[in-house]
Write an enzyme that holds these catalytic residues in place. Structure first.
Site, PDB file in Angstrom:
ATOM      1  N   GLU A  11       6.241 -11.749   3.043  1.00 56.18           N
ATOM      2  CA  GLU A  11       4.780 -11.578   2.989  1.00 56.18           C
ATOM      3  C   GLU A  11       4.337 -11.612   1.533  1.00 56.18           C
ATOM      4  O   GLU A  11       3.847 -10.619   0.983  1.00 56.18           O
ATOM      5  CB  GLU A  11       4.346 -10.280   3.688  1.00 56.18           C
ATOM      6  CG  GLU A  11       2.850 -10.293   4.006  1.00 56.18           C
ATOM      7  CD  GLU A  11       2.315  -8.960   4.494  1.00 56.18           C
ATOM      8  OE1 GLU A  11       2.856  -8.406   5.458  1.00 56.18           O
ATOM      9  OE2 GLU A  11       1.336  -8.479   3.872  1.00 56.18           O
ATOM     10  N   HIS A  13       2.112 -13.366  -1.395  1.00 63.08           N
ATOM     11  CA  HIS A  13       0.858 -14.117  -1.399  1.00 63.08           C
ATOM     12  C   HIS A  13       0.617 -14.903  -2.681  1.00 63.08           C
ATOM     13  O   HIS A  13       1.115 -14.560  -3.745  1.00 63.08           O
ATOM     14  CB  HIS A  13      -0.304 -13.154  -1.178  1.00 63.08           C
ATOM     15  CG  HIS A  13      -0.185 -12.385   0.109  1.00 63.08           C
ATOM     16  ND1 HIS A  13      -0.213 -12.991   1.339  1.00 63.08           N
ATOM     17  CD2 HIS A  13      -0.002 -11.067   0.352  1.00 63.08           C
ATOM     18  CE1 HIS A  13      -0.083 -12.066   2.280  1.00 63.08           C
ATOM     19  NE2 HIS A  13       0.064 -10.896   1.708  1.00 63.08           N
ATOM     20  N   HIS A 164      -1.490 -11.118   9.803  1.00 68.59           N
ATOM     21  CA  HIS A 164      -1.735 -10.303   8.605  1.00 68.59           C
ATOM     22  C   HIS A 164      -3.003  -9.474   8.804  1.00 68.59           C
ATOM     23  O   HIS A 164      -3.948  -9.932   9.440  1.00 68.59           O
ATOM     24  CB  HIS A 164      -1.889 -11.232   7.391  1.00 68.59           C
ATOM     25  CG  HIS A 164      -1.901 -10.505   6.090  1.00 68.59           C
ATOM     26  ND1 HIS A 164      -3.065 -10.005   5.540  1.00 68.59           N
ATOM     27  CD2 HIS A 164      -0.900 -10.187   5.246  1.00 68.59           C
ATOM     28  CE1 HIS A 164      -2.753  -9.410   4.388  1.00 68.59           C
ATOM     29  NE2 HIS A 164      -1.450  -9.505   4.186  1.00 68.59           N
ATOM     30  N   ASP A 282       5.124  -7.885  -0.078  1.00 65.60           N
ATOM     31  CA  ASP A 282       3.663  -8.000  -0.139  1.00 65.60           C
ATOM     32  C   ASP A 282       3.189  -8.174  -1.595  1.00 65.60           C
ATOM     33  O   ASP A 282       2.255  -7.527  -2.042  1.00 65.60           O
ATOM     34  CB  ASP A 282       2.952  -6.807   0.516  1.00 65.60           C
ATOM     35  CG  ASP A 282       1.489  -7.128   0.877  1.00 65.60           C
ATOM     36  OD1 ASP A 282       1.099  -8.308   0.792  1.00 65.60           O
ATOM     37  OD2 ASP A 282       0.752  -6.200   1.232  1.00 65.60           O
TER      38      ASP A 282
HETATM   39 ZN    ZN Z   1      -0.133  -8.939   2.590  1.00 64.66          ZN
END
Ligand code: ZN
Length: 321
Positions: A11, A13, A164, A282
């Protein structure tokens, strides 16, 4: 000192500069100095990101556009066009470091047939590992029958759909007056966990039994609640082929993103089986270093640690070495 385990992170980004406008709405209440740093990290595919990965033992990051992206676009044609642009942008970046990066497709669900085609293009032509959906699309959730063509294609491609978090359609009354409970503290868990449960209780996985949904945050509390879903579904006469927990155990996988804590990890492993749990940090919203250190040091059988860190993702997403 624990060993640094080889990892795949799921995850992580990035931001295509053409999508800044959609993303900025998610940080309206954040100090501009702070989101300025985050923005710089989101746009970087080079030194900074690779250094963070190296430090945490992340061999490969599967990159996804920071939400909500085109799902916040009101012009459906523009959303479809911009999703294609975002995917081409990501494909070009991955091309520069195919040994370190993979991608999740960015999808405009406003046009389900085009969404299905774009998913197929991304998987077959661009080599992407699935797609990421940033919550509802103008109030439409993933169980909506209008989206069956999209699910049909995702199932046929055998590709995962990663759900998400996003802001709810309208603010939850129970959270009013408590800014500290909004968004990542609790609001997104409530929204995203509920979104995933709509798919279970709406029979989406009866219709698409081979579909796979990925959830961050170790399953948005669902692994903790399996018994209760089954018990209440029976009481309320919910009509499904199987028990709700069966779908969560067989059609869902979860990642660590922003849950670097042994109790929920152990719960997810016990509830879903360790082969359904995978690593993610993340980036850049959480500390990759903290995520990596947690994964390396949390008490686990070493074989389970390797599977969660690397092997499960490699197998499920059919990633290269
Ligand atoms: Zn995220």
């Amino acid at each position: 000192m624990s060993r640094v385990v080889r990892k795949i992170a799921l995850e992580e980004h990035f931001l295509d500069p053409a999508f800044e406008e959609y993303w900025l709405k998610t940080v309206e209440d954040v100090d501009p100095k702070l989101y300025g740093q985050v923005l710089a990290r989101l746009k970087d595919f080079g030194e900074q990101r690779l250094a963070a990965m190296d430090k945490a033992g992340i061999a490969r990051s599967v990159l996804s556009l920071a939400g909500p992206g085109v799902q916040a676009e009101h012009d459906a044609k523009k959303a479809v066009r911009k999703a294609i642009e975002a995917n081409d942008f990501l494909a070009r970046e991955i091309q520069k470091r195919p040994d370190r990066y993979s991608g999740f497709a960015h999808i405009a669900l406003q046009d389900p047939a085009a969404a299905a085609n774009e998913l197929e293009r991304c998987v077959k032509q661009l080599g992407f590992a699935g797609c990421m959906i940033n919550g509802h699309t103008h109030g439409q959730y993933l169980d909506d029958p209008a989206l069956y063509p999209f699910w049909e294609r995702a199932e046929a491609l055998g590709t995962i759909v990663y759900l998400h978090p996003a802001d709810p359609v309208s603010p939850f009354a129970v959270l009013e007056g408590y800014k500290g409970l909004k968004r990542a503290t609790w609001e997104w868990t409530l929204e995203t966990g509920s979104h995933a449960l709509r798919m279970v209780f709406g029979g989406l996985f009866d219709r698409f039994p081979k579909a796979t949904l990925a959830l961050g945050h170790l399953g948005e509390t669902l692994p903790y609640l399996l018994w209760r879903f089954d018990s209440r579904a029976k009481l309320y006469g919910v009509k499904l082929n199987r028990q709700p927990s069966d779908y969560i155990k067989s059609n869902m996988v979860v990642t660590l993103s922003g849950m670097f804590s042994a109790e929920p990890l152990n719960c997810a492993i016990a509830a879903l089986g360790h082969e359904h749990v995978m690593f993610s940090a993340d980036y850049p919203f959480e500390s990759t270093e903290e995520a990596g250190h947690f994964m390396d040091s949390v008490p686990l059988d070493e074989r389970v640690r390797d599977d969660i860190s690397y092997n499960n993702a490699k197998k499920l997403l059919r990633l290269p070495d």
